[in-house]
Design a protein around this motif. Structure first.
Motif, mmCIF file in Angstrom:
data_model
loop_
_atom_site.group_PDB
_atom_site.id
_atom_site.type_symbol
_atom_site.label_atom_id
_atom_site.label_comp_id
_atom_site.label_asym_id
_atom_site.label_seq_id
_atom_site.Cartn_x
_atom_site.Cartn_y
_atom_site.Cartn_z
ATOM 1 N N GLU A 49 0.857 -1.186 0.000
ATOM 2 C CA GLU A 49 0.000 0.000 0.000
ATOM 3 C C GLU A 49 0.892 1.235 0.000
ATOM 4 O O GLU A 49 1.844 1.315 0.787
ATOM 5 N N ILE A 50 0.578 2.202 -0.852
ATOM 6 C CA ILE A 50 1.381 3.416 -0.959
ATOM 7 C C ILE A 50 0.483 4.640 -0.820
ATOM 8 O O ILE A 50 -0.585 4.708 -1.433
ATOM 9 N N VAL A 51 0.930 5.594 -0.004
ATOM 10 C CA VAL A 51 0.283 6.897 0.077
ATOM 11 C C VAL A 51 1.337 7.931 -0.279
ATOM 12 O O VAL A 51 2.376 8.020 0.380
ATOM 13 N N ASP A 52 1.086 8.671 -1.350
ATOM 14 C CA ASP A 52 1.977 9.738 -1.790
ATOM 15 C C ASP A 52 1.348 11.077 -1.445
ATOM 16 O O ASP A 52 0.153 11.280 -1.677
ATOM 17 N N ARG A 53 2.154 11.974 -0.903
ATOM 18 C CA ARG A 53 1.720 13.342 -0.596
ATOM 19 C C ARG A 53 2.616 14.289 -1.380
ATOM 20 O O ARG A 53 3.805 14.386 -1.098
ATOM 21 N N TYR A 54 2.043 14.960 -2.378
ATOM 22 C CA TYR A 54 2.775 15.911 -3.211
ATOM 23 C C TYR A 54 2.673 17.273 -2.543
ATOM 24 O O TYR A 54 1.603 17.880 -2.502
ATOM 25 N N VAL A 55 3.796 17.745 -1.997
ATOM 26 C CA VAL A 55 3.821 18.970 -1.199
ATOM 27 C C VAL A 55 3.525 20.161 -2.107
ATOM 28 O O VAL A 55 4.197 20.382 -3.126
ATOM 29 N N THR A 56 2.511 20.915 -1.724
ATOM 30 C CA THR A 56 2.023 22.046 -2.506
ATOM 31 C C THR A 56 3.135 23.042 -2.830
ATOM 32 O O THR A 56 3.904 23.436 -1.960
ATOM 33 N N ARG A 70 7.866 15.044 -2.776
ATOM 34 C CA ARG A 70 6.822 14.050 -2.526
ATOM 35 C C ARG A 70 7.178 13.291 -1.258
ATOM 36 O O ARG A 70 8.290 12.793 -1.100
ATOM 37 N N LEU A 71 6.221 13.192 -0.360
ATOM 38 C CA LEU A 71 6.345 12.331 0.812
ATOM 39 C C LEU A 71 5.672 11.007 0.459
ATOM 40 O O LEU A 71 4.545 11.005 -0.039
ATOM 41 N N ARG A 72 6.360 9.908 0.720
ATOM 42 C CA ARG A 72 5.791 8.600 0.397
ATOM 43 C C ARG A 72 5.834 7.710 1.623
ATOM 44 O O ARG A 72 6.852 7.596 2.290
ATOM 45 N N THR A 116 5.758 -3.888 7.592
ATOM 46 C CA THR A 116 6.835 -2.895 7.612
ATOM 47 C C THR A 116 6.354 -1.591 6.983
ATOM 48 O O THR A 116 5.674 -1.610 5.957
ATOM 49 N N VAL A 117 6.714 -0.471 7.609
ATOM 50 C CA VAL A 117 6.364 0.847 7.075
ATOM 51 C C VAL A 117 7.654 1.586 6.729
ATOM 52 O O VAL A 117 8.571 1.670 7.552
ATOM 53 N N ILE A 118 7.722 2.090 5.507
ATOM 54 C CA ILE A 118 8.866 2.870 5.036
ATOM 55 C C ILE A 118 8.356 4.252 4.659
ATOM 56 O O ILE A 118 7.354 4.373 3.950
ATOM 57 N N ARG A 119 9.058 5.273 5.147
ATOM 58 C CA ARG A 119 8.665 6.656 4.846
ATOM 59 C C ARG A 119 9.852 7.381 4.253
ATOM 60 O O ARG A 119 10.965 7.274 4.763
ATOM 61 N N LYS A 120 9.579 8.133 3.178
ATOM 62 C CA LYS A 120 10.680 8.855 2.550
ATOM 63 C C LYS A 120 10.209 10.162 1.924
ATOM 64 O O LYS A 120 9.027 10.333 1.615
ATOM 65 N N LEU A 121 11.177 11.042 1.768
ATOM 66 C CA LEU A 121 10.978 12.329 1.108
ATOM 67 C C LEU A 121 11.693 12.244 -0.226
ATOM 68 O O LEU A 121 12.875 11.899 -0.285
ATOM 69 N N GLY A 122 10.973 12.527 -1.298
ATOM 70 C CA GLY A 122 11.558 12.479 -2.630
ATOM 71 C C GLY A 122 11.553 13.838 -3.292
ATOM 72 O O GLY A 122 10.659 14.666 -3.051
ATOM 73 N N HIS A 123 12.558 14.071 -4.112
ATOM 74 C CA HIS A 123 12.678 15.288 -4.901
ATOM 75 C C HIS A 123 12.821 14.848 -6.346
ATOM 76 O O HIS A 123 13.677 14.026 -6.659
ATOM 77 N N LYS A 124 11.980 15.370 -7.237
ATOM 78 C CA LYS A 124 12.000 14.945 -8.632
ATOM 79 C C LYS A 124 12.272 16.141 -9.531
ATOM 80 O O LYS A 124 11.656 17.189 -9.386
ATOM 81 N N ALA A 145 15.048 12.770 -12.756
ATOM 82 C CA ALA A 145 16.106 12.542 -11.765
ATOM 83 C C ALA A 145 15.455 12.580 -10.387
ATOM 84 O O ALA A 145 14.764 13.542 -10.038
ATOM 85 N N CYS A 146 15.646 11.528 -9.610
ATOM 86 C CA CYS A 146 15.012 11.399 -8.296
ATOM 87 C C CYS A 146 16.058 11.271 -7.193
ATOM 88 O O CYS A 146 17.012 10.508 -7.329
ATOM 89 N N THR A 147 15.824 11.984 -6.123
ATOM 90 C CA THR A 147 16.638 11.854 -4.924
ATOM 91 C C THR A 147 15.689 11.543 -3.780
ATOM 92 O O THR A 147 14.666 12.208 -3.620
ATOM 93 N N ASN A 148 16.006 10.514 -2.983
ATOM 94 C CA ASN A 148 15.158 10.113 -1.862
ATOM 95 C C ASN A 148 15.926 10.141 -0.554
ATOM 96 O O ASN A 148 17.112 9.799 -0.516
ATOM 97 N N PHE A 149 15.222 10.537 0.507
ATOM 98 C CA PHE A 149 15.756 10.524 1.864
ATOM 99 C C PHE A 149 14.806 9.701 2.708
ATOM 100 O O PHE A 149 13.597 9.947 2.696
ATOM 101 N N TYR A 150 15.323 8.740 3.444
ATOM 102 C CA TYR A 150 14.488 7.939 4.329
ATOM 103 C C TYR A 150 14.291 8.698 5.632
ATOM 104 O O TYR A 150 15.221 9.312 6.152
#
Length: 154
Positions: A30-37, A42-44, A52-60, A71-76
């Motif tokens: 299950e995935i919930v994406d939050r696209y920051v206004t 994107r918070l995923r 298991t729950v994984i949370r990350k901040l992505g920059h596209k 190009a994607c950069t992710n931070f856990y």
């Protein structure tokens, strides 16, 4: 000036609307994406089948005019970081991701809340137009902005 994409991973994905979910699903999450206004952030939150729950901040960052090369950069994130960032205003997209491993292919198929199925094929470094014959493709939506996560989010 330093390279702003130094730590980014390039994604080359093709997307297809499907008529049905194919055989061969190996896992579902299950995935919930939050696209920051007002941002490219994107918070995923990913909930694996085992709980298991994984949370990350992505920059596209787009590398081409269309949405097919990014190009994607992710931070856990830990719980405290998540709590701070999830309070930001955002549009949300909820989906169930099915992974299908079959005949040498690995395809991610997102099942949206309305039942729509969108397959993603990652071309990595070798752009291709090949599609497995077992995918019941309705339409190629790779370059259609309406089918990007940011546009589907509400």
């Amino acid at each position: 000036m330093s390279d702003p994409l130094k730590y980014a991973v390039v994604e080359r994905e093709r997307r297809y609307l499907l008529a049905r979910l194919p055989d061969g699903v190996t896992s579902t999450k299950e995935i919930v994406d939050r696209y920051v206004t007002g941002t490219r952030l994107r918070l995923r939150e990913v909930r694996e089948g085992d709980g298991t729950v994984i949370r990350k901040l992505g920059h596209k960052v787009r590398l081409t005019e269309g949405p097919d090369e990014i190009a994607c950069t992710n931070f856990y994130l830990d719980d405290e970081e998540w709590a701070v960032l999830v309070a930001l205003p955002a549009r949300t997209l909820r989906k169930r991701r099915h992974m299908v491993a079959r005949d040498g292919w690995l395809v991610a198929i997102d099942e949206h809340e309305d039942g729509t199925l969108v397959a993603e094929i990652d071309d990595r470094d070798e752009p291709s137009d090949r599609v497995p014959d077992w995918l019941d493709v309705v339409r190629d939506v790779t370059r259609d902005e309406a089918w990007t996560g940011g546009r589907l989010a509400r």
